[in-house]
Design a protein around this motif. Structure first.
Motif, PDB file in Angstrom:
ATOM      1  N   LYS A  19       0.842  -1.195   0.000  1.00 31.96           N
ATOM      2  CA  LYS A  19       0.000   0.000   0.000  1.00 31.96           C
ATOM      3  C   LYS A  19       0.880   1.249   0.000  1.00 31.96           C
ATOM      4  CE  LYS A  19      -4.027  -2.126   0.732  1.00 31.96           C
ATOM      5  NZ  LYS A  19      -3.470  -3.328   0.075  1.00 31.96           N
ATOM      6  N   GLY A  20       0.377   2.290  -0.642  1.00 27.49           N
ATOM      7  CA  GLY A  20       1.091   3.557  -0.650  1.00 27.49           C
ATOM      8  C   GLY A  20       1.468   3.945  -2.062  1.00 27.49           C
ATOM      9  N   SER A  21       1.541   5.244  -2.309  1.00 31.76           N
ATOM     10  CA  SER A  21       1.726   5.773  -3.642  1.00 31.76           C
ATOM     11  C   SER A  21       3.082   5.420  -4.263  1.00 31.76           C
ATOM     12  CB  SER A  21       1.550   7.294  -3.554  1.00 31.76           C
ATOM     13  OG  SER A  21       1.543   7.833  -4.840  1.00 31.76           O
ATOM     14  N   GLN A  57      -8.341  -1.909  -4.937  1.00 34.85           N
ATOM     15  CA  GLN A  57      -7.341  -0.885  -5.253  1.00 34.85           C
ATOM     16  C   GLN A  57      -6.705  -1.196  -6.606  1.00 34.85           C
ATOM     17  OE1 GLN A  57      -6.175   1.797  -3.006  1.00 34.85           O
ATOM     18  NE2 GLN A  57      -8.232   1.195  -2.388  1.00 34.85           N
ATOM     19  N   ASP A 118      -1.743   3.384  -5.808  1.00 36.22           N
ATOM     20  CA  ASP A 118      -1.719   3.251  -4.352  1.00 36.22           C
ATOM     21  C   ASP A 118      -1.460   1.828  -3.873  1.00 36.22           C
ATOM     22  OD1 ASP A 118      -2.016   5.881  -3.666  1.00 36.22           O
ATOM     23  OD2 ASP A 118      -4.189   5.814  -3.843  1.00 36.22           O
TER      24      ASP A 118
END
Ligand code: 2F8
Ligand code: CA
Length: 131
Positions: A19-21, A57, A118
């Motif tokens: 997770k995370g950009s 996602q 993401d």
């Protein structure tokens, strides 16, 4: 089979749902830091497992056509057999799309490698249970 902490086992592999950009290349390096690689998908069963865990996602996967346009290659070195492209994809839209993501719906789309998604998915081989 067994997997490291925070990785999920399915069949012979372990999966990490990141997770995370990140851009595709950053996701690739992150998987490598975790002693894995971006996921290669080879069956509907594997695709279904991944879809159950990406929480809708958009997620980078280990597929790209960097060297020859239209010739997609998995990060595990195999050619594309199973595929789950969104209708109309891959279309190499815009400024050129060489990196593949799984949409939240699960269907694949070639996307600009420098897009920030993401989420991403890493894999590594599971180790056998000790006897
Ligand atoms: O309609 C599919 C098309 O949607 C977007 O372009 C408008 C995607 N581009 C990005 O997400 C940057 C295309 O990859 C996709 O083919
Ligand atoms: Ca596309």
């Amino acid at each position: 089979s067994t997997c490291p902490k925070n990785w999920l086992n399915f069949q012979q592999k372990c999966y990490y749902f990141g997770k995370g950009s990140k851009q595709w290349i950053q996701a690739r390096f992150t998987c490598s830091d975790l002693e894995g690689r971006l996921v290669s998908i080879h069956s509907q069963e594997e695709q279904d497992f991944l879809m159950r865990h990406i929480n809708k996602q958009d997620s980078w996967i280990g597929l790209r056509d960097l060297n020859v346009e239209g010739e997609f290659v998995w990060m595990d070195g195999s050619p594309v057999g199973y595929s789950n492209w969104n209708p109309g994809e891959p279309n190499n839209a815009g400024q050129g799309e060489d990196c593949v993501m799984m949409r939240g719906s699960g269907q694949w789309n070639d996307a600009y490698c420098r897009s920030y998604l993401d989420a991403w998915v890493c894999e590594q081989l599971a180790t056998c249970e000790e006897a």
